[in-house]
Design a protein around this motif. Structure first.
Motif, PDB file in Angstrom:
ATOM      1  N   THR A 129       0.829  -1.206   0.000  1.00 52.07           N
ATOM      2  CA  THR A 129       0.000   0.000   0.000  1.00 52.07           C
ATOM      3  C   THR A 129       0.863   1.255   0.000  1.00 52.07           C
ATOM      4  N   PHE A 130       1.909   1.271   0.836  1.00 51.26           N
ATOM      5  CA  PHE A 130       2.760   2.457   0.926  1.00 51.26           C
ATOM      6  C   PHE A 130       3.491   2.703  -0.393  1.00 51.26           C
ATOM      7  N   VAL A 131       4.078   1.676  -0.952  1.00 57.50           N
ATOM      8  CA  VAL A 131       4.814   1.845  -2.209  1.00 57.50           C
ATOM      9  C   VAL A 131       3.856   2.249  -3.324  1.00 57.50           C
ATOM     10  N   GLY A 132       2.681   1.586  -3.374  1.00 59.61           N
ATOM     11  CA  GLY A 132       1.724   1.928  -4.413  1.00 59.61           C
ATOM     12  C   GLY A 132       1.244   3.363  -4.313  1.00 59.61           C
ATOM     13  N   ALA A 133       0.921   3.800  -3.102  1.00 56.59           N
ATOM     14  CA  ALA A 133       0.388   5.150  -2.928  1.00 56.59           C
ATOM     15  C   ALA A 133       1.441   6.212  -3.166  1.00 56.59           C
ATOM     16  N   THR A 134       2.643   6.021  -2.647  1.00 57.25           N
ATOM     17  CA  THR A 134       3.675   7.037  -2.849  1.00 57.25           C
ATOM     18  C   THR A 134       4.140   7.071  -4.300  1.00 57.25           C
ATOM     19  N   THR A 135       3.924   5.988  -5.037  1.00 55.22           N
ATOM     20  CA  THR A 135       4.283   5.979  -6.456  1.00 55.22           C
ATOM     21  C   THR A 135       3.190   6.605  -7.306  1.00 55.22           C
ATOM     22  N   TYR A 136       1.936   6.181  -7.106  1.00 56.68           N
ATOM     23  CA  TYR A 136       0.884   6.498  -8.070  1.00 56.68           C
ATOM     24  C   TYR A 136      -0.210   7.433  -7.576  1.00 56.68           C
ATOM     25  N   ALA A 137      -0.421   7.542  -6.278  1.00 62.45           N
ATOM     26  CA  ALA A 137      -1.538   8.354  -5.794  1.00 62.45           C
ATOM     27  C   ALA A 137      -1.299   9.838  -6.078  1.00 62.45           C
ATOM     28  N   PRO A 138      -2.365  10.640  -6.121  1.00 59.94           N
ATOM     29  CA  PRO A 138      -2.190  12.090  -6.226  1.00 59.94           C
ATOM     30  C   PRO A 138      -1.299  12.610  -5.098  1.00 59.94           C
ATOM     31  N   ARG A 139      -0.683  13.737  -5.341  1.00 53.25           N
ATOM     32  CA  ARG A 139       0.348  14.242  -4.438  1.00 53.25           C
ATOM     33  C   ARG A 139      -0.138  14.399  -2.997  1.00 53.25           C
ATOM     34  N   ALA A 140      -1.302  14.975  -2.796  1.00 60.52           N
ATOM     35  CA  ALA A 140      -1.770  15.225  -1.428  1.00 60.52           C
ATOM     36  C   ALA A 140      -1.920  13.914  -0.660  1.00 60.52           C
ATOM     37  N   ALA A 141      -2.451  12.876  -1.306  1.00 63.53           N
ATOM     38  CA  ALA A 141      -2.623  11.590  -0.641  1.00 63.53           C
ATOM     39  C   ALA A 141      -1.274  10.949  -0.340  1.00 63.53           C
ATOM     40  N   ALA A 142      -0.335  11.047  -1.283  1.00 61.19           N
ATOM     41  CA  ALA A 142       0.997  10.473  -1.064  1.00 61.19           C
ATOM     42  C   ALA A 142       1.700  11.172   0.091  1.00 61.19           C
ATOM     43  N   GLU A 143       1.624  12.473   0.122  1.00 63.49           N
ATOM     44  CA  GLU A 143       2.287  13.221   1.190  1.00 63.49           C
ATOM     45  C   GLU A 143       1.620  12.952   2.542  1.00 63.49           C
ATOM     46  N   ALA A 144       0.308  12.786   2.551  1.00 66.71           N
ATOM     47  CA  ALA A 144      -0.383  12.480   3.808  1.00 66.71           C
ATOM     48  C   ALA A 144       0.057  11.121   4.343  1.00 66.71           C
ATOM     49  N   LEU A 145       0.232  10.140   3.473  1.00 67.26           N
ATOM     50  CA  LEU A 145       0.661   8.815   3.910  1.00 67.26           C
ATOM     51  C   LEU A 145       2.092   8.871   4.433  1.00 67.26           C
ATOM     52  N   ILE A 146       2.950   9.622   3.781  1.00 60.24           N
ATOM     53  CA  ILE A 146       4.320   9.782   4.275  1.00 60.24           C
ATOM     54  C   ILE A 146       4.300  10.405   5.669  1.00 60.24           C
ATOM     55  N   GLY A 147       3.469  11.419   5.862  1.00 59.37           N
ATOM     56  CA  GLY A 147       3.356  12.036   7.187  1.00 59.37           C
ATOM     57  C   GLY A 147       2.853  11.063   8.232  1.00 59.37           C
ATOM     58  N   HIS A 148       1.893  10.219   7.855  1.00 60.76           N
ATOM     59  CA  HIS A 148       1.370   9.214   8.780  1.00 60.76           C
ATOM     60  C   HIS A 148       2.464   8.244   9.202  1.00 60.76           C
ATOM     61  N   VAL A 149       3.257   7.769   8.243  1.00 64.29           N
ATOM     62  CA  VAL A 149       4.332   6.826   8.562  1.00 64.29           C
ATOM     63  C   VAL A 149       5.390   7.499   9.433  1.00 64.29           C
ATOM     64  N   ARG A 150       5.686   8.750   9.163  1.00 63.43           N
ATOM     65  CA  ARG A 150       6.665   9.463  10.003  1.00 63.43           C
ATOM     66  C   ARG A 150       6.192   9.528  11.449  1.00 63.43           C
ATOM     67  N   ARG A 151       4.916   9.760  11.644  1.00 59.86           N
ATOM     68  CA  ARG A 151       4.398   9.820  13.018  1.00 59.86           C
ATOM     69  C   ARG A 151       4.512   8.460  13.705  1.00 59.86           C
ATOM     70  N   ILE A 152       4.216   7.392  12.983  1.00 66.14           N
ATOM     71  CA  ILE A 152       4.356   6.046  13.554  1.00 66.14           C
ATOM     72  C   ILE A 152       5.799   5.776  13.927  1.00 66.14           C
ATOM     73  N   HIS A 153       6.731   6.155  13.062  1.00 68.08           N
ATOM     74  CA  HIS A 153       8.149   5.924  13.330  1.00 68.08           C
ATOM     75  C   HIS A 153       8.586   6.574  14.637  1.00 68.08           C
ATOM     76  N   GLY A 154       7.953   7.665  14.991  1.00 70.24           N
ATOM     77  CA  GLY A 154       8.333   8.357  16.211  1.00 70.24           C
ATOM     78  C   GLY A 154       8.112   7.545  17.473  1.00 70.24           C
ATOM     79  N   PHE A 155       7.254   6.536  17.400  1.00 69.59           N
ATOM     80  CA  PHE A 155       6.968   5.698  18.565  1.00 69.59           C
ATOM     81  C   PHE A 155       7.790   4.413  18.592  1.00 69.59           C
ATOM     82  N   VAL A 156       8.563   4.164  17.529  1.00 65.49           N
ATOM     83  CA  VAL A 156       9.296   2.896  17.416  1.00 65.49           C
ATOM     84  C   VAL A 156      10.754   3.126  17.808  1.00 65.49           C
ATOM     85  N   HIS A 157      11.095   2.722  19.030  1.00 59.28           N
ATOM     86  CA  HIS A 157      12.470   2.864  19.503  1.00 59.28           C
ATOM     87  C   HIS A 157      12.696   1.878  20.634  1.00 59.28           C
ATOM     88  N   GLY A 158      13.951   1.661  20.975  1.00 58.65           N
ATOM     89  CA  GLY A 158      14.264   0.702  22.023  1.00 58.65           C
ATOM     90  C   GLY A 158      15.745   0.380  22.049  1.00 58.65           C
TER      91      GLY A 158
END
Length: 319
Positions: free
Chosen positions: A98-127
């Motif tokens: 889904t991530f690769v497909g959307a960042t490749t083919y989706a309209p820009r606003a949707a692709a950028e929103a998904l990138i922002g969503h993943v960045r927020r998730i990454h902020g919680f992954v540490h250890g």
């Protein structure tokens, strides 16, 4: 056994299981049809649209990337601590699709929103790793590692299965294009050409290791049941074909046996033979054809390399 799959599948079953099992919009929330004319992050004149349109190379390449990623202790620790890979490895594959497909083919606003969503998730992954080394999913160096393993594997998959030669200049252009997603996620010093990728792998190899955790993740991967017809046989074909895409040094680090290497060669030959059937079955379906229609380009154009363009400055297209 492997030849059975080639003879028993046809266009419609292929289309149904690809779009059902590995849809690039599983929830139906991404609109690949509107707004008209929106090229997204890459657009129809990109190499990326063409390479990411090839399903056999993308699935085998995605599996190859997962194998490579088990060799980085910090990246592996994040998977080990923060995912339920033992019970939902297919879900992980679907989320990557889904991530690769959307960042490749989706309209820009949707692709950028998904990138922002993943960045927020990454902020919680540490250890901490087993030896007490701290890790974080938003570490620019780890983001670069994940990106490079995926981009290298997708390109290798296209080269192996797409029945379409990839000149060095096209490969360089692909790496230069796709790094914009990695950089938008926070990666830094992302290789922008085939030569830079080779240098990157040579530099990082001393930090890689095959560990007990690597072995466990690969064991789960080897037993995953893909949600497709002939699940075990399909898995073996794509998994061993993915092995065939690995650089020789990665196969050595993963301790692939002579038998595994033979299986990889056989599976790669079979998938190469099957690739035209996948291409014909998906010709009029899925997000690639929808995205082509959105920008007024025939899907058949994805079989020809785009005209040369001037090399962009780093990050120029990410804004």
């Amino acid at each position: 056994m492997l030849s059975e799959l080639l003879h028993r599948v046809s266009g419609e079953p292929i289309r149904r299981w690809v779009l059902g099992a590995f849809s690039r919009d599983p929830d139906g929330t991404l609109d690949y049809d509107h707004p008209r004319g929106d090229p997204g992050l890459f657009g129809p004149d990109s190499v990326t649209w063409r390479i990411h349109a090839d399903f056999p190379g993308m699935l085998a390449g995605g599996l190859a990337a997962l194998m490579m990623q088990t060799l980085h202790p910090l990246a592996l620790a994040g998977v080990w601590d923060h995912s339920n890979f033992r019970d939902d490895l297919v879900g992980r594959l679907r989320r990557t699709t889904t991530f690769v497909g959307a960042t490749t083919y989706a309209p820009r606003a949707a692709a950028e929103a998904l990138i922002g969503h993943v960045r927020r998730i990454h902020g919680f992954v540490h250890g901490m790793t087993e030896d007490g080394t701290p890790y974080a999913a938003d570490d620019p160096a780890l983001l670069t590692w994940v990106h490079v393993t995926e981009a290298h594997s997708f390109l290798a998959g296209y080269r192996r299965f797409a029945h379409h030669a990839v000149p060095r200049a096209i490969a360089d252009r692909y790496y230069d294009e796709v790094r914009r997603v990695a950089e938008a996620l926070g990666a830094r010093d992302v290789p922008a050409s085939e030569g830079e990728v080779d240098d990157y792998f040579a530099a990082i190899q001393p930090r890689l290791a095959y560990t007990g955790r690597s072995r466990e993740v690969l064991r789960v991967l080897a037993g995953v049941r893909l949600p497709v017809p002939f699940a075990g046989l399909s898995r073996d074909v794509f998994l061993h074909a993915g092995m065939a895409l690995l650089p020789a040094w990665a196969g050595d680090l993963l301790r692939h046996t002579p038998r595994q290497r033979r299986q990889a060669r056989l599976a790669a030959r079979l998938l190469w033979s099957m690739a035209p059937a996948f291409r014909a079955a998906l010709k009029e379906s899925g997000v690639v054809s929808r995205s082509c229609r959105r920008v007024g380009v025939p899907p058949e154009a994805m079989r020809d390399w785009p005209a040369p363009v001037d090399r962009q400055e780093p990050g120029a297209a990410a804004h």
